[in-house]
Every structure is written in structure tokens, then in C-alpha cells.
Design an enzyme around this catalytic site. Structure first.
Site, PDB file in Angstrom:
ATOM      1  N   ARG A  97       0.857  -1.180   0.000  1.00 20.55           N
ATOM      2  CA  ARG A  97       0.000   0.000   0.000  1.00 20.55           C
ATOM      3  C   ARG A  97       0.893   1.229   0.000  1.00 20.55           C
ATOM      4  NH1 ARG A  97      -3.298  -3.002  -1.526  1.00 20.55           N
ATOM      5  NH2 ARG A  97      -5.327  -3.520  -0.615  1.00 20.55           N
ATOM      6  N   GLU A 143      -3.922   6.959  -4.108  1.00 18.08           N
ATOM      7  CA  GLU A 143      -4.187   6.613  -5.514  1.00 18.08           C
ATOM      8  C   GLU A 143      -5.689   6.647  -5.814  1.00 18.08           C
ATOM      9  OE1 GLU A 143      -2.345   2.612  -5.187  1.00 18.08           O
ATOM     10  OE2 GLU A 143      -4.319   1.793  -5.650  1.00 18.08           O
ATOM     11  N   HIS A 178      -1.352  -0.172  -9.864  1.00 19.38           N
ATOM     12  CA  HIS A 178      -1.876  -1.164  -8.916  1.00 19.38           C
ATOM     13  C   HIS A 178      -2.284  -2.454  -9.659  1.00 19.38           C
ATOM     14  CE1 HIS A 178      -3.915  -1.464  -4.708  1.00 19.38           C
ATOM     15  NE2 HIS A 178      -3.566  -2.659  -5.131  1.00 19.38           N
TER      16      HIS A 178
HETATM   17  C1  DGY Z   1      -5.135  -6.545  -2.715  1.00 20.04           C
HETATM   18  O1  DGY Z   1      -5.605  -7.663  -2.928  1.00 20.04           O
HETATM   19  O2  DGY Z   1      -5.078  -6.057  -1.575  1.00 20.04           O
HETATM   20  C2  DGY Z   1      -4.678  -5.778  -3.909  1.00 20.04           C
HETATM   21  O3  DGY Z   1      -3.813  -4.757  -3.563  1.00 20.04           O
HETATM   22  C3  DGY Z   1      -5.873  -5.244  -4.658  1.00 20.04           C
HETATM   23  O4  DGY Z   1      -6.500  -4.315  -3.886  1.00 20.04           O
END
Ligand code: DGY
Length: 322
Positions: free
Chosen positions: A241, A270, A288
Site C-alpha cells: 500500500r 491513488e 496497482h
Molecule cells: C489486494 O488484494 O489487496 C490488492 O492490492 C488489490 O486491492
């Protein structure tokens, strides 16, 4: 006519293969827009539904959770991360939460290697040269990057995804170090060296891979102090993250070269990202994309649907968060 199948409100648009298990098993209603829904729209869509499916872009804070209708029993997040959900508020409402662990670990780990290689081998500049038509042919000094083999990889967060990254890194000839809240069993460590102190991970990380959860507890774990302990020419990559990194601190060091390059798949705030990440040639950035493969999306849906079925039958599925 009312359906005897449980109503599922899916707050995102799923690709056909990933939508199919929901359509096949439930009375599935999908987000009919092509945008992220507001909190009010999430609540409205959930009326009459037993199950709500959200993604990491949907914020389920305490105020929103208290508005959710009494029909709701299960919240599913189409992610392994749960930092977008207020877990105590969900517990207070007595709602079950399911997520998508394991099925996305390998595809996320693939993206981690892509980020390392893209950053180390100057992929942004290489692409620009080829696409811009300015490439004059092979030259010995052209776009020299740095090797990843023989370098030390520091993994912050040695969970399922971190371990999948470590396996790949060993195949690339890297020496793996890791920091975790707890040391892993020897078998799970698989030769990786544990660094009990976070700052010590910085010292041994020629390349850093951030794979720990996001959220308040880990916010800005990678700050100026950490970055300044990293070896000269170090590379920072992030598949977890964005809020784990202090963007201002990283950008300053990418600009003056103290950090050679970054490979980033996730960003604080984001899709609004620090503007320097869009312009710095030593930033290899992806939108992402960690779990974004056809196969993984299909498996994420299957896992959630299997979990829903187990909960509705009174059991406890493996992907139960709470
Ligand atoms: C997750 O699975 O946490 C990925 O980052 C998609 O949000």
C-alpha cells in the site's frame, strides 16, 4: 418475481470470467456504472442484499458501516488487503468479512520482480528511447542499469506474498533478508535472513520490496531515516500500500540520486499520486496491477463464492477475516 437465491451486490465491474461464479450461484447485482460508487450508493445498493462485495477502492468507514441495511450478513473484499475497512465497526455490526488471500500471492510476486527489474534496468528510459524514435543503435555506455543478481533484497513483510517474492528472488541470484513482526519458522524462511530491527533491514537492502499490510500501523514506516540507512544506489519497490512510504522523503532522495530508482505499483491516495512519480525517469510505476491477471481474478471470485457458501451453510471458510 423474487429469487430464492441470496442477493449479492457487487460494487465493481468484474471481467466476465470473474463475474460468472457470482451470476451462477447467486442473485447477483453489479455496479451499473463504470466508476467507484459513493458511500451512499454502496449503502443503497446493499438494500435487500445478504452479501456486499467491495474492492480496496471502496472506503468502509464506521459512519458508512452503521448505515448498511439489516439484510446484510457478509461483506466480501475483492482484495487481500483490508485497510480500507473499519474492522471494529464491522464487528460491532456483527458482519462477517471474507477476503482473497493466497490466490493472488504468485501474481503479486511476479509484479514485484517486474518492478525490481524495471527500476534496476531503467525500463522507463528504455521505453521512451524506443517509442520516441530517438534510439541511434546499440552503444556500450547506453542506459546502464544495475544488476539484481548478487544483490541483497530486503523484504518488509514476509507473509504469503513476501515469501513468494523471496522464492523468485533466489532464482534471480539475490540474497534475501526480511523484517517481520515475528521470525518465521526455519522451513518458511527458506534461507532468508531475519532482521528483527526495521532499521537493520535498511542497512542490508540493496533493493527493498515492501510487502507488508498498509493502514495506520504501518503508515510511513519507510521514511527519510530508513531511506538514509540504505546503501548508496539502493532501489525501493512497493507492492503493498502506498501509505507505507513517506512520498516526500522518497521523492527528495530519488531526485538527488541517494536512492537510485523506485518501482511502485501502489500509491498513497491513488489514483491521485505524488506528481513527481509521473515525471521522474527513475520511477517505474504501474497502476496497482499486482493481482491483475485473468487467472487470478477468476480465482479471487471462486474463493469468495466458496467462502460465501461455507458461511451460509454455517461454517468457517479459510478466507474468513472475521
Ligand atoms: C489486494 O488484494 O489487496 C490488492 O492490492 C488489490 O486491492
Amino acid at each position: 418475481m423474487t429469487s430464492s437465491r441470496p442477493r449479492v451486490f457487487i460494487a465493481c465491474v468484474l471481467p466476465p470470467a470473474a463475474a460468472k461464479p457470482f451470476r451462477d450461484r447467486y442473485d447477483a447485482v453489479f455496479n451499473a456504472t463504470d466508476r467507484v460508487l459513493t458511500a451512499d450508493e454502496l449503502v443503497a445498493g446493499s438494500i435487500g442484499a445478504a452479501i456486499l462485495v467491495v474492492t480496496a477502492t471502496d472506503r468502509l468507514d464506521a459512519a458508512m458501516i452503521t448505515q448498511l441495511p439489516p439484510s446484510l450478513r457478509i461483506v466480501c473484499t475483492y482484495s487481500v488487503g483490508t485497510d480500507h475497512i473499519d474492522l471494529p465497526a464491522l464487528a460491532a455490526r456483527g458482519l462477517t468479512l471474507l477476503s482473497t488471500p493466497d490466490v493472488l500471492s504468485e501474481s503479486c510476486a511476479d509484479i514485484a520482480l517486474l518492478l525490481m527489474l524495471g527500476a534496476a534496468r531503467r525500463a522507463v528510459e528504455g521505453l521512451a528511447l524506443v517509442r520516441g524514435g530517438a534510439w541511434g543503435g546499440w552503444m556500450p555506455g547506453q542506459l546502464l542499469g544495475s544488476d539484481v543478481h548478487g544483490r541483497r533484497l530486503g523484504i518488509l513483510g514476509m507473509g504469503r506474498i513476501g515469501r513468494a517474492v523471496a522464492r523468485r528472488a533466489q532464482g534471480f541470484g539475490m540474497r534475501v533478508h526480511y523484517h517481520n513482526r515475528r521470525r518465521l519458522d526455519r522451513a518458511l524462511e527458506d534461507g532468508a535472513q531475519y532482521q528483527p530491527v526495521l532499521q537493520d533491514l535498511a542497512i542490508v537492502s540493496d533493493i527493498l520490496c515492501i510487502a507488508c499490510p498498509g493502514g495506520a500501523a504501518n503508515r510511513h514506516l519507510i521514511d527519510g531515516t530508513f531511506l538514509d540507512q540504505m546503501p548508496a544506489g539502493a532501489i525501493v519497490t512497493n507492492i503493498s500500500r502506498g501509505d507505507v512510504i513517506d512520498d516526500a522523503a522518497l521523492v527528495e532522495r530519488l531526485q538527488d540520486g541517494r536512492i537510485a530508482a523506485a518501482g511502485l505499483d501502489v500509491f498513497d491516495g491513488e489514483p491521485t499520486i505524488h506528481p513527481a512519480y509521473r515525471t521522474l525517469s527513475n520511477v517505474f510505476a504501474l497502476p496497482h496491477s499486482g493481482s491483475a491477471t485473468v487467472e487470478t481474478r477468476r480465482e479471487m471470485s471462486r474463493l469468495l463464492c466458496d467462502g460465501i457458501d461455507v458461511v451460509l451453510a454455517g461454517g468457517q471458510p479459510a478466507n474468513l477475516v472475521r
